[in-house]
Design a protein around this motif. Structure first.
Motif, mmCIF file in Angstrom:
data_model
loop_
_atom_site.group_PDB
_atom_site.id
_atom_site.type_symbol
_atom_site.label_atom_id
_atom_site.label_comp_id
_atom_site.label_asym_id
_atom_site.label_seq_id
_atom_site.Cartn_x
_atom_site.Cartn_y
_atom_site.Cartn_z
ATOM 1 N N SER A 537 0.767 -1.248 -0.147
ATOM 2 C CA SER A 537 -0.066 -0.225 0.153
ATOM 3 C C SER A 537 0.510 1.109 -0.045
ATOM 4 N N ALA A 538 0.355 2.793 -0.413
ATOM 5 C CA ALA A 538 0.975 3.763 -1.122
ATOM 6 C C ALA A 538 1.478 3.881 0.774
ATOM 7 N N SER A 539 0.364 3.620 1.562
ATOM 8 C CA SER A 539 0.538 4.296 3.003
ATOM 9 C C SER A 539 1.486 3.588 3.575
ATOM 10 N N PHE A 540 1.752 1.996 3.903
ATOM 11 C CA PHE A 540 3.073 1.774 4.485
ATOM 12 C C PHE A 540 4.284 1.994 3.571
ATOM 13 N N LYS A 541 4.331 2.178 1.872
ATOM 14 C CA LYS A 541 5.394 2.499 1.182
ATOM 15 C C LYS A 541 6.200 4.151 2.131
ATOM 16 N N ALA A 542 4.742 4.242 2.416
ATOM 17 C CA ALA A 542 5.414 6.481 2.725
ATOM 18 C C ALA A 542 6.609 6.330 3.703
ATOM 19 N N PHE A 543 5.631 4.821 4.564
ATOM 20 C CA PHE A 543 6.373 4.875 6.251
ATOM 21 C C PHE A 543 7.587 4.001 6.167
ATOM 22 N N SER A 544 7.785 3.569 5.268
ATOM 23 C CA SER A 544 9.047 2.531 5.451
ATOM 24 C C SER A 544 10.088 3.170 4.163
ATOM 25 N N LEU A 545 10.159 4.680 3.746
ATOM 26 C CA LEU A 545 10.321 5.007 3.212
ATOM 27 C C LEU A 545 10.841 6.196 4.041
ATOM 28 N N ASN A 546 10.361 6.583 5.181
ATOM 29 C CA ASN A 546 10.619 7.703 5.589
ATOM 30 C C ASN A 546 11.191 7.134 6.899
ATOM 31 N N ARG A 547 10.858 6.007 7.453
ATOM 32 C CA ARG A 547 10.884 5.520 9.297
ATOM 33 C C ARG A 547 12.748 5.724 9.768
ATOM 34 N N ARG A 570 -10.434 19.350 9.360
ATOM 35 C CA ARG A 570 -10.960 18.863 8.241
ATOM 36 C C ARG A 570 -10.528 17.931 7.868
ATOM 37 N N GLN A 571 -9.066 17.371 9.131
ATOM 38 C CA GLN A 571 -8.016 16.225 8.329
ATOM 39 C C GLN A 571 -8.784 14.710 8.294
ATOM 40 N N ILE A 572 -8.749 13.958 7.537
ATOM 41 C CA ILE A 572 -8.956 12.856 7.316
ATOM 42 C C ILE A 572 -7.530 12.160 7.569
ATOM 43 N N PRO A 573 -7.640 10.288 7.697
ATOM 44 C CA PRO A 573 -6.483 9.752 8.470
ATOM 45 C C PRO A 573 -5.695 9.726 7.248
ATOM 46 N N VAL A 574 -3.988 9.518 7.456
ATOM 47 C CA VAL A 574 -3.659 9.899 6.101
ATOM 48 C C VAL A 574 -2.858 8.763 5.528
ATOM 49 N N THR A 575 -2.886 7.695 6.448
ATOM 50 C CA THR A 575 -3.423 6.437 5.665
ATOM 51 C C THR A 575 -4.382 6.110 4.277
ATOM 52 N N VAL A 576 -5.539 6.668 4.929
ATOM 53 C CA VAL A 576 -6.856 6.716 3.932
ATOM 54 C C VAL A 576 -5.950 7.228 3.277
ATOM 55 N N ALA A 577 -6.197 8.573 3.060
ATOM 56 C CA ALA A 577 -5.839 9.226 2.166
ATOM 57 C C ALA A 577 -4.958 8.872 0.748
ATOM 58 N N LEU A 578 -3.820 8.392 1.037
ATOM 59 C CA LEU A 578 -2.334 8.010 0.404
ATOM 60 C C LEU A 578 -2.997 7.124 -0.340
ATOM 61 N N ASP A 579 -3.789 5.563 0.703
ATOM 62 C CA ASP A 579 -4.421 4.274 -0.079
ATOM 63 C C ASP A 579 -5.320 4.486 -1.258
ATOM 64 N N GLN A 580 -6.506 5.459 -0.874
ATOM 65 C CA GLN A 580 -7.351 5.459 -1.725
ATOM 66 C C GLN A 580 -6.749 6.982 -2.930
ATOM 67 N N GLY A 581 -5.288 7.377 -3.038
ATOM 68 C CA GLY A 581 -4.820 7.865 -4.255
ATOM 69 C C GLY A 581 -6.148 9.735 -4.091
ATOM 70 N N TYR A 582 -5.737 9.886 -2.971
ATOM 71 C CA TYR A 582 -7.142 11.429 -2.805
ATOM 72 C C TYR A 582 -5.307 12.301 -2.711
ATOM 73 N N PRO A 583 -5.698 13.671 -3.250
ATOM 74 C CA PRO A 583 -4.404 14.466 -3.596
ATOM 75 C C PRO A 583 -4.022 15.627 -2.209
ATOM 76 N N ASP A 584 -4.812 15.228 -0.956
ATOM 77 C CA ASP A 584 -4.426 15.729 0.047
ATOM 78 C C ASP A 584 -5.029 14.972 1.110
ATOM 79 N N PHE A 585 -4.647 15.441 2.084
ATOM 80 C CA PHE A 585 -5.292 14.237 3.499
ATOM 81 C C PHE A 585 -5.846 15.484 4.593
ATOM 82 N N ARG A 586 -5.620 17.062 3.996
ATOM 83 C CA ARG A 586 -6.220 18.206 5.229
ATOM 84 C C ARG A 586 -8.136 19.006 4.806
ATOM 85 N N ASP A 587 -8.482 17.909 3.450
ATOM 86 C CA ASP A 587 -9.249 18.507 3.550
ATOM 87 C C ASP A 587 -10.274 17.226 3.247
#
Ligand code: FBP
Length: 599
Positions: A537-547, A570-587
């Motif tokens: 998933s995009a969220s796990f990749k973001a984590f492993s890239l930065n940890r 208006r922030q949604i979970p970062v994992t959800v935004a990354l995995d769903q391919g949303y352009p932002d997690f802040r709105d």
């Protein structure tokens, strides 16, 4: 008004914040807004999407009526139009399993979808109340006092699994006696599987009562990809935990003396830990799914942590935060084997083991039944963990991982390993594979420093918080969806919302499309597969890239408190935004905001 009176008035859910957030306008997806601007139910149409799980043939045998009716087709909500809303329907709702923020807004959504001409009943204490027929009418004025307020206390909840013929007959009795046209079950994977069984059973008995599930659990594992990005409660719980972990990061860096080991809830999936890690950037975060994938033993996990602590110390950092997922023990292959052997023993000898007076007696009974490796592992565990593993299972057969102090187990083992490293520094530092490069002065500094630890368990404090604005809106929409499905006479569906960035798309997922048949301990079990962290998933990749950067440079983040107004409201979970391919997690965008009228 004097100060004492003013102060006394804040009791019973009347804190200044609670008073204000009761009035919070909520985003409402346009399908639920009538031409007059009022919130109303929606109708449903079939889409070209189908949900079919593996082993569908067997599911079709077990749920023949439901499968025949829904044909595994996903439904989508459309505006109700000018048709009059059905009247005289009686609908009951229950909470099942652990609390999750937003449950009360499900009731609000249901009440508004049903309107004045239909009746909503609450079932007290979850499935147990359904069996016992413990119902009461929910009135709009009651909703007014609980809207946007956390907890499950208005109805109560429990974890009873409805499984025996007698229990099903009792459910039927409750439905018939109360003339229910609809039953809404708010729960996780086990409860939604139960909902499917109840729906099928009632159809077989010729009772026309719609059974609808609502996806709840802070663990985030009741999800279905693009159809349902997440369950409700996850956003709130992870924001609470992120605030607390952020504070611990800040404290660790300020006091510069402690490693904080934080176990985070999530019985199986590490979704909570991953989200909190992305939000707080701790020194270390363990992800159970990765540990299972890499087949890491307990000793290898200890090794991994110790090396990071040692490297940080060499760089002059002797503090930090380490996140440990609650469900970790069941993902460590050797522990998993031990638990499965213990489960097999319990299936056969539970009474005998239970009756033995001491832990010692229980161990003596069990050791000969375990494989040598499992017996050895068992013997190496602290007595309280052995005790938990031996007996405590919930009604669904799950080990009560929330009561296993994995963080303390890790601390003990890490302390032992660190002292070994100090005594035999030449084995661990210097040139060569697997060794940590360090100067003699750095090694000396390492040997002189002490490892001071604190352990924490964050779970319950995140389950019953007031819902975030996202969870408040999400649950209100889920309630509207469930109410609309009952009015449309649909049964065997789970209410779902997707497209969190585009106004919210309202779906009804056929429960039989989510359930799979599995063989467990030689017995066929029907389960909704838990949605785990995918290493792709995009969220796990973001984590492993930065940890590595987070652990090497102490780049922690402190996201702060939940906001209802302001930059992160208006922030949604970062994992959800990354995995769903949303352009932002802040709105997030779940539709235009509306004041919720409960007149
Ligand atoms: P649900 O899946 O029922 O929502 O519960 C999840 C959870 O919060 C887990 O994270 C945790 O393991 C469990 O509940 C603990 O529940 P309890 O101690 O209340 O039985």
């Amino acid at each position: 008004m004097d100060l004492l009176t003013k102060f006394s008035e804040t009791a019973g859910k009347h804190s200044p914040l609670e008073e204000e957030i009761r009035k919070l306008p909520l985003p409402v997806s346009s399908v639920f807004v009538g031409k007059d601007g009022k919130v109303r139910p929606a109708a449903f149409r079939e889409t070209d999407m189908k949900l079919v799980c593996k082993g569908h043939e067997r599911i079709a045998e077990v749920f023949p009526r439901t499968v025949e009716k829904c044909r595994n087709i996903v439904l989508e909500a459309v505006p109700f139009g000018d048709t009059p809303v059905p009247e005289g329907k009686r609908v009951a709702v229950l909470f099942s399993g652990g609390p999750a923020a937003g449950g009360h807004n499900v009731l609000a959504g249901l009440a508004i979808a049903l309107g004045e001409k239909n009746t909503l009943y609450g079932i007290r204490r979850g499935p147990k109340g359904l069996i016992n027929g413990d119902l009461f009418e929910i009135r709009k004025e009651n909703i007014r006092s609980i809207i946007n307020i956390g907890g499950f206390d208005y109805l109560g909840t429990d974890r009873t699994k409805i499984k025996t013929d007698r229990q099903f007959a009792q459910v039927k009795e409750t439905v018939v006696e109360n003339k229910l046209d609809g039953l809404v079950i708010v729960g996780g994977d086990d409860s939604n599987t139960n909902a499917a069984f109840i729906g099928e059973y009632l159809q077989a008995e010729g009772i026309g009562c719609s059974v609808i599930g609502i996806p709840k659990t802070i663990d985030g594992d009741m999800a279905a990809g693009k159809f349902l990005p997440i369950s409700f409660g996850f956003d709130t719980a992870t924001k609470i935990f992120s605030e607390l972990v952020g504070n611990l990061n800040q404290d660790a860096a300020s006091a510069v003396k402690y490693y904080h080991f934080v176990k985070l809830m999530g019985r199986t999936a590490s979704k909570i830990t991953l989200e909190v890690a992305l939000q707080t950037k701790p020194a270390i975060a363990l992800i159970s799914e990765e540990i299972a994938e890499k087949n890491m033993s307990l000793e290898q996990i200890v090794d991994y942590i110790v090396k990071i602590i040692a490297r940080r110390r060499i760089r002059g950092i002797n503090h930090g935060v380490i996140l440990v997922p609650e469900g970790l023990v069941e993902f460590i292959p050797e522990m998993r084997r031990l638990i499965s052997e213990l489960n097999a023993c319990l299936a056969e000898y539970e009474r005998d083991i239970h009756d033995l007076p001491t832990l010692e007696n229980k161990r003596e009974f069990l050791y000969p039944l375990l494989s040598p490796q499992s017996a050895q592992l068992m013997a190496s565990l602290p007595p309280d963990i052995q005790e938990m593993l031996i007996l405590d299972r919930d009604d669904h057969g799950n080990v009560k991982v929330s009561q296993i102090e994995t963080e303390k187990l890790l601390i003990d083992k890490i302390r032992f390993r660190m002292s070994e490293m100090k005594r035999h520094a030449d084995r661990f530092f210097g040139e060569g594979e697997g060794k940590i490069a360090a100067t003699p002065e750095q090694i000396d500094g390492f040997q002189k420093a002490t490892l001071s630890t604190q352990s924490h368990f964050l779970g319950y404090e995140g389950r019953s918080s007031k819902p975030t604005k996202f969870d408040a809106a999400f649950t209100f929409l889920l309630g509207l969806t469930a109410g609309s499905l009952v009015l449309a006479g649909k049964t065997g569906y789970m209410a779902a919302v997707t497209d969190f960035d585009r106004g919210g798309r309202i779906l009804a997922l056929p429960l039989v499309g989510l359930i799979t048949a599995e063989m467990r301990k030689g017995k066929e079990e029907f389960v909704i597969e838990k949605s785990l962290v995918s290493l792709e998933s995009a969220s796990f990749k973001a984590f492993s890239l930065n940890r590595d950067q987070w652990s090497e440079q102490d780049l922690f983040s402190s996201p702060g408190a939940i906001q209802y107004w302001g930059p992160t409201s208006r922030q949604i979970p970062v994992t959800v935004a990354l995995d769903q391919g949303y352009p932002d997690f802040r709105d997030f965008n779940l539709g235009p905001e509306k004041a919720i009228e409960l007149e």
